[in-house]
Scaffold this motif. Sequence first.
Motif, PDB file in Angstrom:
ATOM      1  N   ALA A 195       7.266   5.686  -9.623  1.00 45.30           N
ATOM      2  CA  ALA A 195       6.639   5.413  -8.326  1.00 45.30           C
ATOM      3  C   ALA A 195       5.713   6.549  -7.922  1.00 45.30           C
ATOM      4  CB  ALA A 195       7.714   5.200  -7.265  1.00 45.30           C
ATOM      5  N   THR A 198       2.112   6.769  -9.516  1.00 44.29           N
ATOM      6  CA  THR A 198       1.007   5.947  -9.009  1.00 44.29           C
ATOM      7  C   THR A 198       0.073   6.750  -8.111  1.00 44.29           C
ATOM      8  OG1 THR A 198       2.304   5.189  -7.097  1.00 44.29           O
ATOM      9  CG2 THR A 198       2.428   3.863  -9.103  1.00 44.29           C
ATOM     10  N   SER A 199       0.512   7.910  -7.626  1.00 38.48           N
ATOM     11  CA  SER A 199      -0.322   8.709  -6.730  1.00 38.48           C
ATOM     12  C   SER A 199      -1.451   9.429  -7.470  1.00 38.48           C
ATOM     13  CB  SER A 199       0.539   9.741  -5.992  1.00 38.48           C
ATOM     14  OG  SER A 199       1.095  10.688  -6.893  1.00 38.48           O
ATOM     15  N   HIS A 205      -3.512   0.259  -8.026  1.00 42.34           N
ATOM     16  CA  HIS A 205      -2.281  -0.193  -8.676  1.00 42.34           C
ATOM     17  C   HIS A 205      -1.372  -0.871  -7.656  1.00 42.34           C
ATOM     18  CE1 HIS A 205      -3.070   2.001 -12.413  1.00 42.34           C
ATOM     19  NE2 HIS A 205      -3.528   2.962 -11.643  1.00 42.34           N
ATOM     20  N   TYR A 206      -0.757  -1.936  -8.115  1.00 39.48           N
ATOM     21  CA  TYR A 206       0.287  -2.548  -7.318  1.00 39.48           C
ATOM     22  C   TYR A 206       1.542  -1.709  -7.519  1.00 39.48           C
ATOM     23  CZ  TYR A 206       3.627  -6.047  -5.634  1.00 39.48           C
ATOM     24  OH  TYR A 206       4.619  -6.707  -4.956  1.00 39.48           O
ATOM     25  N   ARG A 207       1.855  -0.874  -6.540  1.00 41.45           N
ATOM     26  CA  ARG A 207       2.869   0.161  -6.709  1.00 41.45           C
ATOM     27  C   ARG A 207       4.210  -0.395  -7.195  1.00 41.45           C
ATOM     28  NH1 ARG A 207       3.503   5.395  -4.754  1.00 41.45           N
ATOM     29  NH2 ARG A 207       1.535   5.202  -3.630  1.00 41.45           N
ATOM     30  N   TYR A 210       3.864  -1.723 -10.873  1.00 39.36           N
ATOM     31  CA  TYR A 210       3.700  -0.640 -11.848  1.00 39.36           C
ATOM     32  C   TYR A 210       5.001   0.138 -11.995  1.00 39.36           C
ATOM     33  CZ  TYR A 210       2.180   3.632 -14.101  1.00 39.36           C
ATOM     34  OH  TYR A 210       2.066   4.699 -14.964  1.00 39.36           O
ATOM     35  N   THR A 211       5.650   0.434 -10.891  1.00 43.66           N
ATOM     36  CA  THR A 211       6.899   1.186 -10.928  1.00 43.66           C
ATOM     37  C   THR A 211       7.944   0.452 -11.758  1.00 43.66           C
ATOM     38  OG1 THR A 211       6.482   2.193  -8.771  1.00 43.66           O
ATOM     39  CG2 THR A 211       8.771   2.148  -9.536  1.00 43.66           C
TER      40      THR A 211
END
Length: 242
Positions: A195, A198-199, A205-207, A210-211
Amino acid sequence: MCRTIGRAQVVAVPMFIVMFAAIARTASNSDAPEAEPPSAPPPILVDQPGSQPASVNPLTGLVSVSSVNYRPLSLNDRWVLYWKQNYFSAGAYAGPVLTALLLDQASGTPAQWGGGVEGYGRRLASRLEEADLQGTVQAPLAAILHEDVRYISSSQHGFGRRALHAIIFSFLTYDSHGHPTPNFANFVGYYVSAAVATSWLPGQHYRAGYTFSRASEQVVLAVPVNLLQEFWPEVRRKILHR
């Protein structure tokens, strides 16, 4: 999810090849009968003095401990393991180097980082940072939950039983009483580090998606990694001649 598993198999295949080659050679020279699984948890030597050995596997980045005469980690043991498994060993870097090369660089993910040495450098830095985050989240949480951060090796004999044990302990570990327990700290570390990643990744990105994808990839990879860890003595002796 299928795409995630497919990418994970790229790393799993070479690990399986090395492992099965070693076990095949060992099995061909051994006719020892398989031992029955223990009917009760192994004894715990909670009062045994001195620090426990912490030899980090140079490929998996894990430390193994036998389920026979299992002894839980002290706070000092946990502190030493944190630094060794995450920073001061070859194994701390082998996983990120391989996954950045065989998964990210080979698939060109993320595409904005391009190819070549520069693109690989960015992907490697990302994987290293995720690995550091995962270990930093896992270590204190495991201490709070009394979970072991080492791989618990099987006390049984025979390839099938040991392989099954390695697969099961991709999701379990021992608590401070030597009893199997879900490896919550490890899983939380996977998902938190994915998570946070993603930063710094480029693009939108769809957090949540992606996570889940990135962390689930790590869960899948834990199976071949633990299989290699379980059979590492045979691999080292038969393949590496050590």
